[in-house]
Design a protein around this motif. Structure first.
Motif, mmCIF file in Angstrom:
data_model
loop_
_atom_site.group_PDB
_atom_site.id
_atom_site.type_symbol
_atom_site.label_atom_id
_atom_site.label_comp_id
_atom_site.label_asym_id
_atom_site.label_seq_id
_atom_site.Cartn_x
_atom_site.Cartn_y
_atom_site.Cartn_z
ATOM 1 N N HIS A 54 7.604 76.475 -35.168
ATOM 2 C CA HIS A 54 7.811 76.154 -33.757
ATOM 3 C C HIS A 54 6.485 75.941 -33.030
ATOM 4 N N ILE A 55 5.498 76.775 -33.335
ATOM 5 C CA ILE A 55 4.187 76.620 -32.703
ATOM 6 C C ILE A 55 3.592 75.273 -33.082
ATOM 7 N N ASN A 56 3.651 74.923 -34.359
ATOM 8 C CA ASN A 56 3.111 73.633 -34.795
ATOM 9 C C ASN A 56 3.802 72.475 -34.092
ATOM 10 N N ASN A 57 5.108 72.553 -33.936
ATOM 11 C CA ASN A 57 5.822 71.487 -33.219
ATOM 12 C C ASN A 57 5.354 71.381 -31.780
ATOM 13 N N CYS A 58 5.123 72.513 -31.150
ATOM 14 C CA CYS A 58 4.634 72.517 -29.774
ATOM 15 C C CYS A 58 3.245 71.880 -29.691
ATOM 16 N N VAL A 59 2.369 72.239 -30.625
ATOM 17 C CA VAL A 59 1.020 71.667 -30.657
ATOM 18 C C VAL A 59 1.091 70.167 -30.941
ATOM 19 N N LYS A 60 1.956 69.768 -31.852
ATOM 20 C CA LYS A 60 2.112 68.341 -32.171
ATOM 21 C C LYS A 60 2.541 67.539 -30.952
ATOM 22 N N LYS A 81 -8.193 71.235 -38.363
ATOM 23 C CA LYS A 81 -8.790 72.338 -37.595
ATOM 24 C C LYS A 81 -7.755 73.369 -37.127
ATOM 25 N N TRP A 82 -6.583 72.916 -36.721
ATOM 26 C CA TRP A 82 -5.544 73.837 -36.262
ATOM 27 C C TRP A 82 -5.038 74.703 -37.421
ATOM 28 N N ARG A 83 -4.827 74.108 -38.581
ATOM 29 C CA ARG A 83 -4.356 74.864 -39.751
ATOM 30 C C ARG A 83 -5.366 75.940 -40.147
ATOM 31 N N LYS A 84 -6.654 75.627 -40.030
ATOM 32 C CA LYS A 84 -7.695 76.612 -40.349
ATOM 33 C C LYS A 84 -7.578 77.839 -39.435
ATOM 34 N N ILE A 85 -7.224 77.613 -38.182
ATOM 35 C CA ILE A 85 -7.016 78.728 -37.256
ATOM 36 C C ILE A 85 -5.834 79.570 -37.728
ATOM 37 N N LEU A 86 -4.719 78.913 -38.008
ATOM 38 C CA LEU A 86 -3.507 79.629 -38.429
ATOM 39 C C LEU A 86 -3.696 80.400 -39.727
ATOM 40 N N GLN A 87 -4.458 79.831 -40.659
ATOM 41 C CA GLN A 87 -4.590 80.405 -41.998
ATOM 42 C C GLN A 87 -5.754 81.386 -42.145
ATOM 43 N N THR A 89 -7.916 84.476 -42.622
ATOM 44 C CA THR A 89 -7.544 85.764 -43.211
ATOM 45 C C THR A 89 -8.453 86.914 -42.784
ATOM 46 N N THR A 90 -9.468 86.599 -41.986
ATOM 47 C CA THR A 90 -10.308 87.646 -41.392
ATOM 48 C C THR A 90 -10.536 87.270 -39.930
ATOM 49 N N GLU A 91 -10.940 88.235 -39.142
ATOM 50 C CA GLU A 91 -11.217 87.936 -37.747
ATOM 51 C C GLU A 91 -12.429 87.023 -37.623
ATOM 52 N N ALA A 92 -13.425 87.212 -38.483
ATOM 53 C CA ALA A 92 -14.611 86.347 -38.465
ATOM 54 C C ALA A 92 -14.232 84.913 -38.825
ATOM 55 N N GLU A 93 -13.364 84.757 -39.814
ATOM 56 C CA GLU A 93 -12.899 83.419 -40.207
ATOM 57 C C GLU A 93 -12.120 82.772 -39.061
ATOM 58 N N TYR A 94 -11.315 83.568 -38.373
ATOM 59 C CA TYR A 94 -10.581 83.070 -37.212
ATOM 60 C C TYR A 94 -11.553 82.594 -36.127
ATOM 61 N N ASP A 95 -12.557 83.408 -35.820
ATOM 62 C CA ASP A 95 -13.539 83.038 -34.792
ATOM 63 C C ASP A 95 -14.255 81.736 -35.156
ATOM 64 N N ARG A 96 -14.640 81.603 -36.429
ATOM 65 C CA ARG A 96 -15.293 80.361 -36.882
ATOM 66 C C ARG A 96 -14.356 79.166 -36.742
ATOM 67 N N ALA A 97 -13.109 79.353 -37.168
ATOM 68 C CA ALA A 97 -12.139 78.250 -37.100
ATOM 69 C C ALA A 97 -11.884 77.833 -35.658
ATOM 70 N N LEU A 98 -11.774 78.797 -34.774
ATOM 71 C CA LEU A 98 -11.549 78.481 -33.366
ATOM 72 C C LEU A 98 -12.754 77.755 -32.781
ATOM 73 N N ARG A 123 -2.522 85.240 -30.474
ATOM 74 C CA ARG A 123 -2.959 85.050 -31.855
ATOM 75 C C ARG A 123 -2.457 86.132 -32.810
ATOM 76 N N GLU A 124 -2.324 87.364 -32.333
ATOM 77 C CA GLU A 124 -1.871 88.455 -33.198
ATOM 78 C C GLU A 124 -0.439 88.252 -33.680
ATOM 79 N N LYS A 125 0.286 87.341 -33.049
ATOM 80 C CA LYS A 125 1.686 87.104 -33.397
ATOM 81 C C LYS A 125 1.875 85.989 -34.420
ATOM 82 N N PHE A 126 0.804 85.235 -34.742
ATOM 83 C CA PHE A 126 1.019 84.124 -35.669
ATOM 84 C C PHE A 126 -0.145 83.807 -36.607
ATOM 85 N N VAL A 127 -1.352 84.251 -36.335
ATOM 86 C CA VAL A 127 -2.492 83.980 -37.212
ATOM 87 C C VAL A 127 -2.389 84.895 -38.433
#
Length: 139
Positions: A54-60, A81-87, A89-98, A123-127
């Protein structure tokens, strides 16, 4: 209707059916804002996760409108870039992706603002990094 009162009624019936002392480890739903308060009130010990489909559809849809209906650009965003945010696996990786996302799409501040205002606060609900801390069987 999709009001918080209606969702409360439905979730209260569910809680009564499964037992008032049963707290699912996770409740996964779409991004319907009317569900947030009833879930928190009726299932306070359950983690509330959001459906990435649902989130991806909203972003699309948002990107489609902002990118002049260019489907190739929308797919590059969602699968890049959006998939990298979703996927992440660490908070540091999330920060870099964002940060990579913000840099790559600085030419379209509206999509960056949309992500920052609509999705970053949740983000805590879907990343992956945060949702994998909750038993959810991949849902």
């Amino acid at each position: 209707d999709e009001t918080a009162a209606s969702y409360y009624w439905v979730l209260e019936k569910l809680r009564n059916y499964i037992g008032p002392n049963v707290q699912p480890s996770a409740i996964v739903c779409d991004c319907e804002g009317g569900l947030f308060a009833p879930i928190a009130e009726l299932f306070p010990e359950s983690s509330h996760l959001l459906c990435t489909w649902h989130i991806n559809n909203c972003v699309k849809v948002k990107a489609y409108n902002l990118f002049n209906k260019n489907l190739d650009s929308v797919e590059r965003l969602v699968n890049g870039k959006w998939r990298k945010i979703l996927q992440a696996t660490t908070e540091a990786e999330y920060d870099r992706a964002l940060n990579n996302f913000k840099d790559a799409y600085q030419w379209c501040p509206a999509i960056v603002d949309f992500v920052m205002q609509q999705w970053v606060p949740q983000r805590e609900k879907f990343v992956k990094y945060w949702k994998n801390q909750v038993l959810h069987f991949g849902n």
